[in-house]
Design a protein around this motif. Structure first.
Motif, PDB file in Angstrom:
ATOM      1  N   UNK A 190       0.834  -1.201   0.000  1.00 20.76           N
ATOM      2  CA  UNK A 190       0.000   0.000   0.000  1.00 20.76           C
ATOM      3  C   UNK A 190       0.874   1.259   0.000  1.00 20.76           C
ATOM      4  N   UNK A 191       1.982   1.233   0.753  1.00 19.71           N
ATOM      5  CA  UNK A 191       2.891   2.385   0.799  1.00 19.71           C
ATOM      6  C   UNK A 191       3.536   2.639  -0.560  1.00 19.71           C
ATOM      7  N   UNK A 192       4.032   1.573  -1.186  1.00 15.93           N
ATOM      8  CA  UNK A 192       4.683   1.729  -2.490  1.00 15.93           C
ATOM      9  C   UNK A 192       3.676   2.223  -3.522  1.00 15.93           C
ATOM     10  N   UNK A 193       2.476   1.672  -3.495  1.00 18.13           N
ATOM     11  CA  UNK A 193       1.445   2.077  -4.446  1.00 18.13           C
ATOM     12  C   UNK A 193       1.048   3.530  -4.230  1.00 18.13           C
ATOM     13  N   UNK A 194       0.943   3.934  -2.968  1.00 14.53           N
ATOM     14  CA  UNK A 194       0.596   5.326  -2.653  1.00 14.53           C
ATOM     15  C   UNK A 194       1.652   6.292  -3.164  1.00 14.53           C
ATOM     16  N   UNK A 195       2.910   5.950  -2.975  1.00 13.64           N
ATOM     17  CA  UNK A 195       3.992   6.862  -3.317  1.00 13.64           C
ATOM     18  C   UNK A 195       4.352   6.847  -4.800  1.00 13.64           C
ATOM     19  N   UNK A 196       4.261   5.671  -5.445  1.00 13.12           N
ATOM     20  CA  UNK A 196       4.686   5.559  -6.847  1.00 13.12           C
ATOM     21  C   UNK A 196       3.515   5.656  -7.816  1.00 13.12           C
ATOM     22  N   UNK A 197       2.333   5.251  -7.393  1.00 14.78           N
ATOM     23  CA  UNK A 197       1.121   5.431  -8.178  1.00 14.78           C
ATOM     24  C   UNK A 197       1.189   4.886  -9.591  1.00 14.78           C
ATOM     25  N   UNK A 198       0.821   5.741 -10.552  1.00 14.67           N
ATOM     26  CA  UNK A 198       0.730   5.338 -11.956  1.00 14.67           C
ATOM     27  C   UNK A 198       2.087   5.091 -12.596  1.00 14.67           C
ATOM     28  N   UNK A 199       3.173   5.412 -11.898  1.00 13.88           N
ATOM     29  CA  UNK A 199       4.510   5.162 -12.441  1.00 13.88           C
ATOM     30  C   UNK A 199       4.818   3.667 -12.511  1.00 13.88           C
ATOM     31  N   UNK A 222       9.898   1.580 -10.655  1.00 15.59           N
ATOM     32  CA  UNK A 222      10.297   1.624  -9.250  1.00 15.59           C
ATOM     33  C   UNK A 222      11.224   2.800  -8.975  1.00 15.59           C
ATOM     34  N   UNK A 223      11.954   3.243  -9.988  1.00 17.57           N
ATOM     35  CA  UNK A 223      12.778   4.453  -9.876  1.00 17.57           C
ATOM     36  C   UNK A 223      12.472   5.345 -11.069  1.00 17.57           C
ATOM     37  N   UNK A 224      12.780   6.626 -10.920  1.00 13.95           N
ATOM     38  CA  UNK A 224      12.447   7.602 -11.957  1.00 13.95           C
ATOM     39  C   UNK A 224      13.552   7.798 -12.988  1.00 13.95           C
ATOM     40  N   UNK A 225      14.789   7.494 -12.601  1.00 18.25           N
ATOM     41  CA  UNK A 225      15.872   7.728 -13.534  1.00 18.25           C
ATOM     42  C   UNK A 225      17.163   7.107 -13.061  1.00 18.25           C
ATOM     43  N   UNK A 226      18.141   7.107 -13.962  1.00 21.36           N
ATOM     44  CA  UNK A 226      19.478   6.606 -13.656  1.00 21.36           C
ATOM     45  C   UNK A 226      20.397   7.804 -13.458  1.00 21.36           C
ATOM     46  N   UNK A 227      21.093   7.827 -12.334  1.00 22.71           N
ATOM     47  CA  UNK A 227      21.990   8.942 -12.058  1.00 22.71           C
ATOM     48  C   UNK A 227      22.474   8.931 -10.627  1.00 22.71           C
ATOM     49  N   UNK A 228      23.530   9.679 -10.381  1.00 26.34           N
ATOM     50  CA  UNK A 228      24.074   9.827  -9.043  1.00 26.34           C
ATOM     51  C   UNK A 228      23.638  11.164  -8.465  1.00 26.34           C
ATOM     52  N   UNK A 229      23.869  11.346  -7.190  1.00 24.46           N
ATOM     53  CA  UNK A 229      23.437  12.583  -6.548  1.00 24.46           C
ATOM     54  C   UNK A 229      24.107  13.796  -7.188  1.00 24.46           C
ATOM     55  N   UNK A 230      25.389  13.689  -7.523  1.00 22.90           N
ATOM     56  CA  UNK A 230      26.088  14.848  -8.072  1.00 22.90           C
ATOM     57  C   UNK A 230      25.626  15.167  -9.496  1.00 22.90           C
ATOM     58  N   UNK A 231      25.406  14.128 -10.290  1.00 22.43           N
ATOM     59  CA  UNK A 231      24.978  14.389 -11.667  1.00 22.43           C
ATOM     60  C   UNK A 231      23.560  14.956 -11.712  1.00 22.43           C
ATOM     61  N   UNK A 232      22.685  14.413 -10.883  1.00 17.06           N
ATOM     62  CA  UNK A 232      21.289  14.878 -10.899  1.00 17.06           C
ATOM     63  C   UNK A 232      21.173  16.277 -10.296  1.00 17.06           C
ATOM     64  N   UNK A 233      21.832  16.497  -9.157  1.00 15.33           N
ATOM     65  CA  UNK A 233      21.755  17.816  -8.517  1.00 15.33           C
ATOM     66  C   UNK A 233      22.383  18.885  -9.405  1.00 15.33           C
ATOM     67  N   UNK A 234      23.503  18.556 -10.067  1.00 15.27           N
ATOM     68  CA  UNK A 234      24.153  19.527 -10.958  1.00 15.27           C
ATOM     69  C   UNK A 234      23.223  19.938 -12.094  1.00 15.27           C
ATOM     70  N   UNK A 235      22.402  19.008 -12.556  1.00 13.39           N
ATOM     71  CA  UNK A 235      21.481  19.312 -13.661  1.00 13.39           C
ATOM     72  C   UNK A 235      20.229  20.029 -13.175  1.00 13.39           C
ATOM     73  N   UNK A 236      19.668  19.543 -12.048  1.00  9.61           N
ATOM     74  CA  UNK A 236      18.412  20.100 -11.552  1.00  9.61           C
ATOM     75  C   UNK A 236      18.603  21.418 -10.820  1.00  9.61           C
ATOM     76  N   UNK A 237      19.682  21.503 -10.025  1.00 10.24           N
ATOM     77  CA  UNK A 237      19.924  22.694  -9.206  1.00 10.24           C
ATOM     78  C   UNK A 237      21.374  23.142  -9.404  1.00 10.24           C
ATOM     79  N   UNK A 238      21.704  23.677 -10.556  1.00 14.92           N
ATOM     80  CA  UNK A 238      23.111  23.963 -10.902  1.00 14.92           C
ATOM     81  C   UNK A 238      23.784  24.973  -9.984  1.00 14.92           C
ATOM     82  N   UNK A 239      23.031  25.843  -9.346  1.00 15.26           N
ATOM     83  CA  UNK A 239      23.629  26.868  -8.482  1.00 15.26           C
ATOM     84  C   UNK A 239      23.664  26.451  -7.016  1.00 15.26           C
ATOM     85  N   UNK A 240      23.211  25.251  -6.720  1.00 19.50           N
ATOM     86  CA  UNK A 240      23.051  24.852  -5.325  1.00 19.50           C
ATOM     87  C   UNK A 240      24.348  24.343  -4.712  1.00 19.50           C
TER      88      UNK A 240
END
Length: 286
Positions: A190-199, A222-240
């Protein structure tokens, strides 16, 4: 230029509050999930150990996102749920997104923790899933017989010693345990279904306890994408600015000392806990 202006020009410029970079705060969720910490075992995960780090991660005034660094083969379902609920509570209160990053393993309770995030990322080689329930123990009644030891247990209530490792296993106790597992499994699903839903891709049984690589987990939703914390954060939040919120450790823990570790009975318990922890990791070749 006045003397004051000349002196000010030579001083390092202090950035105004508005010019300071935004922050992505990361929390490490590494280890077996267990209510009790052990000086013998590797890192352990429970709410008591991690709450200070989680609170500090969400308390940064320049916060724009929180990252969860997950490396866990699972463990206690209640601790998994308590930590996940605390993360969701703070995420809602602070209005910031939460991103989970699966490292070597995010299995069972480790995946429960990952589902506390709004987005889940993994490495292609990560091991993800194991949405199921397991418990294990030892049957030691034969050992007592060989040692010539008689164990005496007195109870009020016929079910107080279900699945006692020093008594012969009873079929009715096994059925009771299976019912308990089924209940916990439904809550996990139920938790996984609630959080992941239609994905989630329903053409494959995602709740069989199976484990998948990060690449396959992405295909299954079960996951949204392939990537590491540094690669994803650099792309999503480049100034962070990326910061790590570490849990505070008591002084004795920093020194590797605990009062319980000196008592023989507790030492045996700690060693058995370490063996169980080793078994959890070894299921995934780690």
């Amino acid at each position: 230029m006045s003397v004051t202006d000349k002196i000010a020009a030579r001083l390092p410029r202090v950035m105004d509050r508005g010019e300071r970079p935004p922050v992505v705060a990361a929390v490490r969720l590494h280890g077996v999930i267990t209510p009790q910490s052990s000086p013998v075992a590797r890192n352990t995960i429970n709410l008591q150990n991690l709450e200070s780090a989680i609170n500090r991660a969400f308390d940064n005034e320049r916060l724009i996102a929180v990252a969860l660094l997950i490396n866990s083969p699972g463990g206690a379902p209640t601790q998994s749920a308590l930590i996940a609920e605390r993360i969701r509570e703070l995420a809602t209160k602070k209005h910031v997104p939460v991103l989970a990053f699966c490292e070597d393993v995010a299995a069972s309770g480790g995946y429960w923790l990952a589902c506390a995030a709004d987005e889940i990322y993994a490495h292609g080689t990560s091991l993800v899933g194991s949405i199921g329930v397991v418990s294990a123990g030892f049957g030691l009644n034969g050992l007592l017989d060989k040692a010539g030891v008689e164990r005496r247990v007195y109870t009020a209530g016929e079910n107080k010693v279900r699945l006692d490792p020093f008594q012969a296993e009873k079929p009715e106790d096994v059925e009771w345990l299976k019912g308990l597992h089924a209940d916990l499994h439904e809550q996990f699903k139920a938790w996984v279904t609630e959080r992941r839903g239609a994905k989630l891709k329903t053409e494959e049984d995602l709740f069989s306890g199976e484990i998948w690589t990060g690449s396959k987990a992405q295909q299954l939703g079960l996951v949204d994408g392939i990537g590491t914390i540094r690669s994803v954060i650099a792309k999503r939040f480049p100034d962070a600015e990326l910061t790590i919120a570490e849990p505070r450790k008591p002084l004795l823990a920093k020194l590797g000392l605990t009062g319980a570790s000196t008592r023989s009975g507790d030492l045996v318990t700690q060693v058995l806990a370490s063996v169980e922890e080793r078994a959890r990791w070894s299921r995934f070749g780690l």
